[in-house]
Design a protein around this motif. Structure first.
Motif, PDB file in Angstrom:
ATOM      1  N   LYS A 105       0.841  -1.207   0.000  1.00 37.57           N
ATOM      2  CA  LYS A 105       0.000   0.000   0.000  1.00 37.57           C
ATOM      3  C   LYS A 105       0.873   1.253   0.000  1.00 37.57           C
ATOM      4  N   ILE A 106       1.955   1.210   0.761  1.00 35.19           N
ATOM      5  CA  ILE A 106       2.878   2.353   0.797  1.00 35.19           C
ATOM      6  C   ILE A 106       3.545   2.526  -0.568  1.00 35.19           C
ATOM      7  N   LEU A 107       3.952   1.427  -1.198  1.00 35.84           N
ATOM      8  CA  LEU A 107       4.581   1.494  -2.519  1.00 35.84           C
ATOM      9  C   LEU A 107       3.629   2.105  -3.540  1.00 35.84           C
ATOM     10  N   PHE A 108       2.371   1.686  -3.514  1.00 37.95           N
ATOM     11  CA  PHE A 108       1.398   2.236  -4.460  1.00 37.95           C
ATOM     12  C   PHE A 108       1.260   3.739  -4.253  1.00 37.95           C
ATOM     13  N   ASP A 109       1.129   4.156  -2.988  1.00 40.34           N
ATOM     14  CA  ASP A 109       0.981   5.581  -2.691  1.00 40.34           C
ATOM     15  C   ASP A 109       2.203   6.383  -3.127  1.00 40.34           C
ATOM     16  N   SER A 110       3.362   5.726  -3.233  1.00 35.14           N
ATOM     17  CA  SER A 110       4.590   6.389  -3.658  1.00 35.14           C
ATOM     18  C   SER A 110       4.832   6.258  -5.162  1.00 35.14           C
ATOM     19  N   ALA A 111       3.869   5.709  -5.888  1.00 31.17           N
ATOM     20  CA  ALA A 111       3.937   5.540  -7.351  1.00 31.17           C
ATOM     21  C   ALA A 111       5.101   4.641  -7.771  1.00 31.17           C
ATOM     22  N   ILE A 112       5.370   3.602  -6.987  1.00 30.45           N
ATOM     23  CA  ILE A 112       6.410   2.632  -7.297  1.00 30.45           C
ATOM     24  C   ILE A 112       5.744   1.452  -8.002  1.00 30.45           C
ATOM     25  N   PRO A 113       6.303   0.951  -9.094  1.00 28.16           N
ATOM     26  CA  PRO A 113       5.690  -0.181  -9.799  1.00 28.16           C
ATOM     27  C   PRO A 113       5.650  -1.437  -8.921  1.00 28.16           C
ATOM     28  N   VAL A 114       4.770  -2.351  -9.284  1.00 23.46           N
ATOM     29  CA  VAL A 114       4.655  -3.621  -8.560  1.00 23.46           C
ATOM     30  C   VAL A 114       5.999  -4.345  -8.654  1.00 23.46           C
ATOM     31  N   PRO A 115       6.524  -4.794  -7.507  1.00 22.21           N
ATOM     32  CA  PRO A 115       7.829  -5.459  -7.527  1.00 22.21           C
ATOM     33  C   PRO A 115       7.728  -6.937  -7.880  1.00 22.21           C
ATOM     34  N   HIS A 116       8.883  -7.515  -8.171  1.00 19.07           N
ATOM     35  CA  HIS A 116       8.988  -8.972  -8.222  1.00 19.07           C
ATOM     36  C   HIS A 116       9.135  -9.390  -6.763  1.00 19.07           C
ATOM     37  N   ILE A 117       8.358 -10.368  -6.320  1.00 24.21           N
ATOM     38  CA  ILE A 117       8.378 -10.783  -4.910  1.00 24.21           C
ATOM     39  C   ILE A 117       8.883 -12.217  -4.826  1.00 24.21           C
ATOM     40  N   SER A 118       9.724 -12.470  -3.836  1.00 26.38           N
ATOM     41  CA  SER A 118      10.261 -13.809  -3.634  1.00 26.38           C
ATOM     42  C   SER A 118      10.441 -14.057  -2.139  1.00 26.38           C
ATOM     43  N   TRP A 119      10.785 -15.284  -1.799  1.00 25.86           N
ATOM     44  CA  TRP A 119      11.101 -15.624  -0.416  1.00 25.86           C
ATOM     45  C   TRP A 119      12.532 -16.144  -0.383  1.00 25.86           C
ATOM     46  N   ALA A 120      13.117 -16.085   0.801  1.00 25.12           N
ATOM     47  CA  ALA A 120      14.494 -16.554   0.949  1.00 25.12           C
ATOM     48  C   ALA A 120      14.538 -17.598   2.067  1.00 25.12           C
ATOM     49  N   GLU A 121      15.582 -18.408   2.042  1.00 21.84           N
ATOM     50  CA  GLU A 121      15.725 -19.489   3.022  1.00 21.84           C
ATOM     51  C   GLU A 121      15.939 -18.986   4.443  1.00 21.84           C
ATOM     52  N   ASP A 122      16.238 -17.686   4.593  1.00 24.64           N
ATOM     53  CA  ASP A 122      16.409 -17.132   5.937  1.00 24.64           C
ATOM     54  C   ASP A 122      15.082 -16.677   6.549  1.00 24.64           C
ATOM     55  N   GLY A 123      13.974 -16.943   5.859  1.00 23.55           N
ATOM     56  CA  GLY A 123      12.643 -16.621   6.377  1.00 23.55           C
ATOM     57  C   GLY A 123      12.167 -15.224   6.042  1.00 23.55           C
ATOM     58  N   SER A 124      12.744 -14.612   5.031  1.00 22.79           N
ATOM     59  CA  SER A 124      12.335 -13.251   4.659  1.00 22.79           C
ATOM     60  C   SER A 124      11.578 -13.251   3.337  1.00 22.79           C
ATOM     61  N   LEU A 125      10.908 -12.141   3.106  1.00 29.04           N
ATOM     62  CA  LEU A 125      10.275 -11.868   1.818  1.00 29.04           C
ATOM     63  C   LEU A 125      11.070 -10.754   1.161  1.00 29.04           C
ATOM     64  N   GLY A 126      11.301 -10.879  -0.128  1.00 31.94           N
ATOM     65  CA  GLY A 126      12.060  -9.871  -0.846  1.00 31.94           C
ATOM     66  C   GLY A 126      11.244  -9.225  -1.945  1.00 31.94           C
ATOM     67  N   PHE A 127      11.328  -7.911  -2.019  1.00 34.90           N
ATOM     68  CA  PHE A 127      10.739  -7.139  -3.109  1.00 34.90           C
ATOM     69  C   PHE A 127      11.910  -6.696  -3.976  1.00 34.90           C
ATOM     70  N   GLU A 128      11.776  -6.815  -5.284  1.00 33.36           N
ATOM     71  CA  GLU A 128      12.887  -6.486  -6.173  1.00 33.36           C
ATOM     72  C   GLU A 128      12.401  -5.754  -7.416  1.00 33.36           C
ATOM     73  N   TRP A 129      13.189  -4.776  -7.816  1.00 35.24           N
ATOM     74  CA  TRP A 129      12.979  -4.050  -9.065  1.00 35.24           C
ATOM     75  C   TRP A 129      14.311  -4.007  -9.793  1.00 35.24           C
ATOM     76  N   ARG A 130      14.249  -3.934 -11.097  1.00 39.42           N
ATOM     77  CA  ARG A 130      15.470  -3.830 -11.908  1.00 39.42           C
ATOM     78  C   ARG A 130      15.355  -2.622 -12.841  1.00 39.42           C
ATOM     79  N   PRO A 131      15.631  -1.449 -12.276  1.00 39.32           N
ATOM     80  CA  PRO A 131      15.637  -0.270 -13.154  1.00 39.32           C
ATOM     81  C   PRO A 131      16.855  -0.326 -14.066  1.00 39.32           C
ATOM     82  N   GLU A 132      16.940   0.605 -14.987  1.00 46.13           N
ATOM     83  CA  GLU A 132      18.065   0.641 -15.922  1.00 46.13           C
ATOM     84  C   GLU A 132      19.379   0.635 -15.148  1.00 46.13           C
TER      85      GLU A 132
END
Length: 182
Positions: A105-132
């Protein structure tokens, strides 16, 4: 078998497959009109163009969060299956999924595109973008903290840790993020 309609013989081959005669057929003595007969070619024909109504900000926000929620549902299933088969993997806590939705919700309000979302073996969730020429990541562990980092080919780097509730620091990072070309 031929039938007589308006003084003209009509055979079964003159009918459409459904058994009805075509409107405007010559035997009916009705004029056949086309769009060019009704609307002159140079006249405004905006009525032919599809009407696209922009969505309200509330609807756009709902769609954005729904996309993230859908991805999180798939990730939850994948992470749970991995944890069930390998107990050395840390499970992703429920609070991390809740914080991910709040961050969406915060990302949307900041006009940030939808990220690629993944999980990691350390128990975290990761949001990722690949700008130029770079990569931007945000990690969420479910402990109320946001770990963010941005690397670029020209050796610029932005990194930090802040509370998800610390809107001043988080909004500063997101403002910098919104300036990148995705």
């Amino acid at each position: 078998m031929a039938q007589t309609i308006a003084g003209t013989n009509l055979t079964s081959t003159d009918r459409t497959p459904s058994g009805f005669a075509q409107i405007g057929e010559p035997w009916m003595d009705l004029p056949v009109k086309t769009n060019s007969d009704v609307i002159p070619e140079n006249e405004n024909q905006d009525w032919k163009k599809p009407v696209i109504t922009p969505l309200s900000p509330e609807a756009q926000s709902w769609i954005y969060v729904e996309r993230v929620e859908h991805e999180l549902t798939k990730i939850r299933q994948e992470a749970e299956e991995a944890y069930a088969s390998d107990k050395e993997i840390d499970p992703v806590p429920e609070s991390a999924y809740e914080e991910a939705l709040l961050l969406a919700k915060i990302l949307f309000d900041s006009a940030i595109p939808v990220p690629h979302i993944s999980w990691a073996e350390d128990g975290s969730l990761g949001f990722e973008w690949r700008p130029e020429d770079g990569i931007v990541t945000i990690g969420i562990y479910g402990d109320g903290l946001v770990i963010y980092c941005a690397f670029f080919s020209e050796q610029r780097q932005i990194e930090g840790v802040c509370a998800l509730s610390d809107t001043v620091i988080l909004s500063g990072f997101l403002k910098a993020l919104s300036n990148f070309h995705f």
